[in-house]
Design a protein around this motif. Structure first.
Motif: not given
Length: 203
Positions: A93-94, A116-121, A157-162
């Motif tokens: 989880f990055t 299985n992996d997630t990258v959160t920007f 999985i790509m997540n945009w977190s604001a």
């Protein structure tokens, strides 16, 4: 047999390096502290996370940072490659702002990651001007190019977190539209814990 929590989920800070100058970041509030601008090495990870440990115990590795951004760790891709080579089922989880890396770097990272992996920007705006209101010295165009390269080359999985701010709280629907247009799987809206007072040097 129950898995000991300490072996099950690890939170690592691979880097105390960052290109940003966010006002409430401890590296901005306390610029002379000795723990800045250091990197975790692949050799350290290999000594700490043995093959048996990765294969039999570890399920999640969160790569985040309070004083740095994990993607600026010089050996970040090598560290991820090592973990995945031992156990591809481990969830990496990055959490990153995503600025300044070339698309080719994201392509290389994406080739190691799976669903299985997630990258959160962590991106609070919808263009350079808005994002830089808090993420000072970020580069929105490189974030967009990086996200596009990652999406094109990975099933992660790509997540945009604001973070909610006064300048963006009425634009969250638009930010979500931008995220969806770039192929993000989700868009998280979060409240920050860093605005109740300055950091304590000893805290």
């Amino acid at each position: 047999m129950a898995i000991n929590w300490q072996f099950y989920h690890w939170h690592l800070e691979p880097s105390a390096v960052c290109t940003l100058k966010c006002p409430r970041c401890p590296r901005v509030e306390h610029p002379n502290t000795p723990w800045l601008n250091k990197n975790m090495t692949l050799d350290f990870v290999k000594k700490f996370f043995t093959e048996d440990m990765l294969r039999d115990h570890v399920k999640h590795v969160t790569m985040c940072g309070d004083v740095g951004d994990p993607i600026y760790c010089k050996e970040y891709i090598d560290i991820c490659r090592y973990i995945k080579s031992i156990n591809p089922r481990i969830h990496i989880f990055t959490v990153t702002n995503g600025s300044y890396k070339d698309p080719s770097w994201w392509t290389d990272l994406g080739g190691l990651l799976n669903n299985n992996d997630t990258v959160t920007f962590s991106v609070d705006g919808w263009d350079q001007e808005s994002n830089e209101k808090y993420r000072v010295n970020s580069d929105f165009n490189s974030i967009v190019r990086g996200a596009q390269a990652l999406r094109a080359g990975s099933s992660c999985i790509m997540n945009w977190s604001a973070i909610y701010f006064s300048f963006n709280e009425k634009e969250m629907s638009y930010i979500q539209d931008v995220a969806q247009g770039l192929g993000f799987d989700m868009c998280s809206r979060v409240h920050s814990t860093k605005f109740d007072g300055p950091y304590s040097v000893n805290g």
